[in-house]
Design a protein around this motif. Structure first.
Motif, short mmCIF file in Angstrom:
data_model
loop_
_atom_site.label_atom_id
_atom_site.label_comp_id
_atom_site.label_asym_id
_atom_site.label_seq_id
_atom_site.Cartn_x
_atom_site.Cartn_y
_atom_site.Cartn_z
N HIS A 132 0.83 -1.20 0.00
CA HIS A 132 0.00 0.00 0.00
C HIS A 132 0.87 1.25 0.00
N GLN A 133 0.38 2.30 -0.64
CA GLN A 133 1.01 3.61 -0.55
C GLN A 133 0.61 4.26 0.76
N LEU A 134 1.56 4.91 1.43
CA LEU A 134 1.24 5.63 2.67
C LEU A 134 0.44 6.88 2.35
N ALA A 135 -0.49 7.19 3.22
CA ALA A 135 -1.33 8.38 3.05
C ALA A 135 -0.85 9.55 3.89
N GLU A 136 0.16 9.33 4.72
CA GLU A 136 0.71 10.39 5.56
C GLU A 136 2.18 10.13 5.81
N THR A 137 2.86 11.16 6.27
CA THR A 137 4.29 11.05 6.54
C THR A 137 4.54 10.21 7.79
N ILE A 138 5.56 9.39 7.76
CA ILE A 138 5.95 8.61 8.93
C ILE A 138 6.46 9.58 9.99
N THR A 139 5.86 9.53 11.18
CA THR A 139 6.22 10.45 12.25
C THR A 139 6.68 9.67 13.48
N PRO A 140 7.93 9.87 13.91
CA PRO A 140 8.42 9.13 15.09
C PRO A 140 7.82 9.66 16.38
N ARG A 141 7.91 8.83 17.40
CA ARG A 141 7.42 9.19 18.74
C ARG A 141 8.55 9.81 19.54
N ALA A 167 1.55 3.16 13.94
CA ALA A 167 0.76 2.97 12.72
C ALA A 167 0.84 4.23 11.87
N THR A 168 0.88 4.05 10.57
CA THR A 168 0.86 5.15 9.61
C THR A 168 -0.26 4.87 8.61
N ASP A 169 -1.15 5.83 8.40
CA ASP A 169 -2.30 5.62 7.52
C ASP A 169 -1.85 5.29 6.09
N THR A 170 -2.64 4.46 5.43
CA THR A 170 -2.34 4.07 4.06
C THR A 170 -3.53 4.35 3.14
N VAL A 171 -3.25 4.41 1.85
CA VAL A 171 -4.32 4.48 0.84
C VAL A 171 -4.99 3.11 0.81
N ASP A 215 12.40 17.55 -6.92
CA ASP A 215 12.89 17.99 -5.60
C ASP A 215 12.66 16.89 -4.57
N ALA A 216 13.73 16.51 -3.86
CA ALA A 216 13.66 15.37 -2.94
C ALA A 216 12.65 15.59 -1.83
N THR A 217 12.61 16.79 -1.28
CA THR A 217 11.67 17.07 -0.19
C THR A 217 10.23 17.03 -0.69
N ASN A 218 10.00 17.63 -1.84
CA ASN A 218 8.66 17.62 -2.41
C ASN A 218 8.21 16.19 -2.73
N PHE A 219 9.14 15.37 -3.19
CA PHE A 219 8.77 14.00 -3.54
C PHE A 219 8.25 13.25 -2.32
N LEU A 220 8.89 13.43 -1.15
CA LEU A 220 8.45 12.74 0.05
C LEU A 220 7.09 13.23 0.54
N SER A 221 6.77 14.47 0.26
CA SER A 221 5.43 14.97 0.60
C SER A 221 4.39 14.40 -0.36
N TYR A 222 4.79 14.30 -1.63
CA TYR A 222 3.89 13.77 -2.67
C TYR A 222 3.71 12.26 -2.53
N PHE A 223 4.81 11.56 -2.21
CA PHE A 223 4.76 10.10 -2.07
C PHE A 223 5.42 9.72 -0.73
N PRO A 224 4.63 9.63 0.36
CA PRO A 224 5.19 9.45 1.71
C PRO A 224 5.88 8.11 1.95
N GLY A 225 5.58 7.09 1.13
CA GLY A 225 6.25 5.81 1.34
C GLY A 225 5.34 4.63 1.07
N LEU A 226 5.80 3.44 1.54
CA LEU A 226 5.09 2.20 1.27
C LEU A 226 4.94 1.37 2.54
N LYS A 227 3.92 0.52 2.52
CA LYS A 227 3.70 -0.47 3.57
C LYS A 227 3.57 -1.84 2.91
#
Length: 452
Positions: A132-141, A167-171, A215-227
């Motif tokens: 799954h594609q992540l729907a939000e940025t991974i945020t540490p505790r 947990a990180t929300d996903t599409v 732009d690397a920073t913009n890419f991470l906002s556009y595509f937060p990651g994978l699960k």
């Protein structure tokens, strides 16, 4: 002095061993062990007055980020229920110049997953995964610098980390679903097809010069990651962070010839990669356990206790009446103290073998693993010893001699309370489990000499 007399006699005589079997069973007769009277002044004795209380602790959480090993899959065991492992990570644009011709055409988008060599469970069966594609940025505790209103600090906590319960929300719609018969012992790399729609979008944005693909920073906002989540099968597999990547395949015309091209999007921010472990104990002997709640005695969990990496299960060992030994045995006369742990019969073989190594942790009334138990400057560990005629399930032997002697030298001898689990690193990055019999599996054997 009497102690000097003992030392002199021990120098000339055979060392006598007293085996104090700390369990809910009677100890052997000393004469049967060769511990009878050897000298008018030296004799072997034994006691069976001490007991060991065994229970299972279910930790609130443990840090699982930045281990370098991504885990995904699931397995179900009657003793520990079902554990579902999912891994979360970010991929980046990559380094170096990347240009795409205006006539470039999309071919495919794939996830490259090499095996790390780690697996647990039945790898002869097929396993199924969803990506799954992540729907939000991974945020540490972020941990508070003070713990007045929190649990005592644990060796398994970490600041700016992610945990087995994070947990990180996903599409909702999966980018891919695939089934394989795993070959974790090989050096193979799985190549998993991802969404063509996503791949086409990436290439189109790059050709258009969109900052989301430049732009690397913009890419991470556009595509937060994978699960990667296990949805079928009975095994958990490992994949290395350093070699996992998403690869975009496309074709350009070079000097009139169609030429295949690729661009790799490797994992970035490895400190934010984490493994989530969701445990369902409902159909197991541990069904009454509550995460972060009170320990459950083995007498209330089908007679067994369980340690399981990743999930937060640990075996709690308590010797409540250790002080009674002090009146019978001068601490300086203890030759050796060994904690012997044996797996429950028929629970240490494939597909759920016993952990290769186990450790002990100090704890308190909150049942939090405060720190690994130390033997001098070394962390106290015990390797799994293969089964033999005397120990058909194998065993772990922990040398507690210096630790126990120091406890007995205290004016007020406390209860001996420890947590049993694999050492910190394998406990954070695996799902191996150990099942023990709450009445028979754990014994504290103390060898010492006395003088009349």
């Amino acid at each position: 002095m009497q102690f000097s007399r003992i030392k002199t006699l021990l120098h000339h005589k055979v060392t006598l061993f007293l085996c104090c079997c700390v369990a809910l069973v009677s100890c052997e007769d000393p004469n049967e062990l060769g511990l009878g009277l050897v000298d008018d002044n030296i004799a072997g004795k034994y006691t069976d007055t001490l007991t060991v209380n065994v229970s299972t602790v279910y930790l609130d959480s443990l840090a699982t980020s930045a281990t370098g090993n991504m885990l995904a899959g699931q397995y179900t065991d009657p003793h520990s229920g079902t554990v579902l492992a999912s891994t979360f990570f970010q991929v980046g644009l990559g380094s170096g110049t990347w240009t795409v011709a205006a006539d470039a055409t999309f071919d495919s988008l794939t996830l490259l997953l090499p095996y790390s060599g780690y697996s647990y469970g039945d790898t002869t069966q097929a396993v199924t995964y969803n990506i799954h594609q992540l729907a939000e940025t991974i945020t540490p505790r972020k941990l508070s610098p003070y713990f007045f209103n929190e649990e005592p600090y644990s060796v398994l906590y970490a600041d700016n980390a992610l945990y087995n319960t994070s947990a990180t929300d996903t599409v909702p719609e999966a980018l891919s679903s695939f089934t394989i018969v795993p070959r974790p012992a090989t050096k193979d790399t799985l190549e998993i097809a991802l969404s063509d729609e996503l791949g086409q979008e990436w290439l189109s944005l790059k050709k258009a010069g969109d900052t989301n693909l430049t732009d690397a920073t913009n890419f991470l906002s556009y595509f937060p990651g994978l699960k990667i989540k296990g949805t079928g099968g009975n095994a958990v597999l490992g994949f290395p962070v350093g070699a996992t990547k998403v690869r975009l395949y496309y074709t350009e015309t070079v000097n009139g010839t169609a030429t295949a091209q690729t661009r790799d999007f490797a994992i970035v921010n490895p400190n934010l990669q984490y493994n989530q472990f969701l445990t369902n104990l409902e159909d197991s002997e541990l069904a009454a356990l509550v995460q972060g709640g009170e320990p459950q005695p083995a007498s209330q969990t089908g007679g067994v206790s369980v340690s399981q990496s990743g999930s937060g299960l640990m075996v709690r060992i308590e010797v409540p009446h250790l002080a009674s030994l002090k009146g019978q045995v001068p601490p300086d006369l203890i030759n050796r103290a060994v904690l012997v742990v044996e797996p429950l019969s028929n629970t240490a073989q494939y597909p759920y073998p016993a952990p290769l190594e186990m450790g002990l942790y100090s704890t308190n009334s909150s049942n939090v693993p405060l720190a690994p138990l130390m033997a001098g400057t070394e962390v106290l560990k015990a390797k799994y010893e293969a089964p033999d005629q005397q120990n058909p399930s194998g065993r772990y032997d922990f040398n507690l001699t210096p630790y126990l002697v120091e406890l007995l030298k205290q004016e007020d001898v406390p209860a001996l309370t420890l947590l049993l689990a694999p050492p910190v690193s394998p406990y954070r990055q695996g799902v191996n489990r150990l099942v023990v019999d709450g009445q028979q599996s754990i014994k504290l054997k103390i060898y010492y000499t006395t003088i009349k």
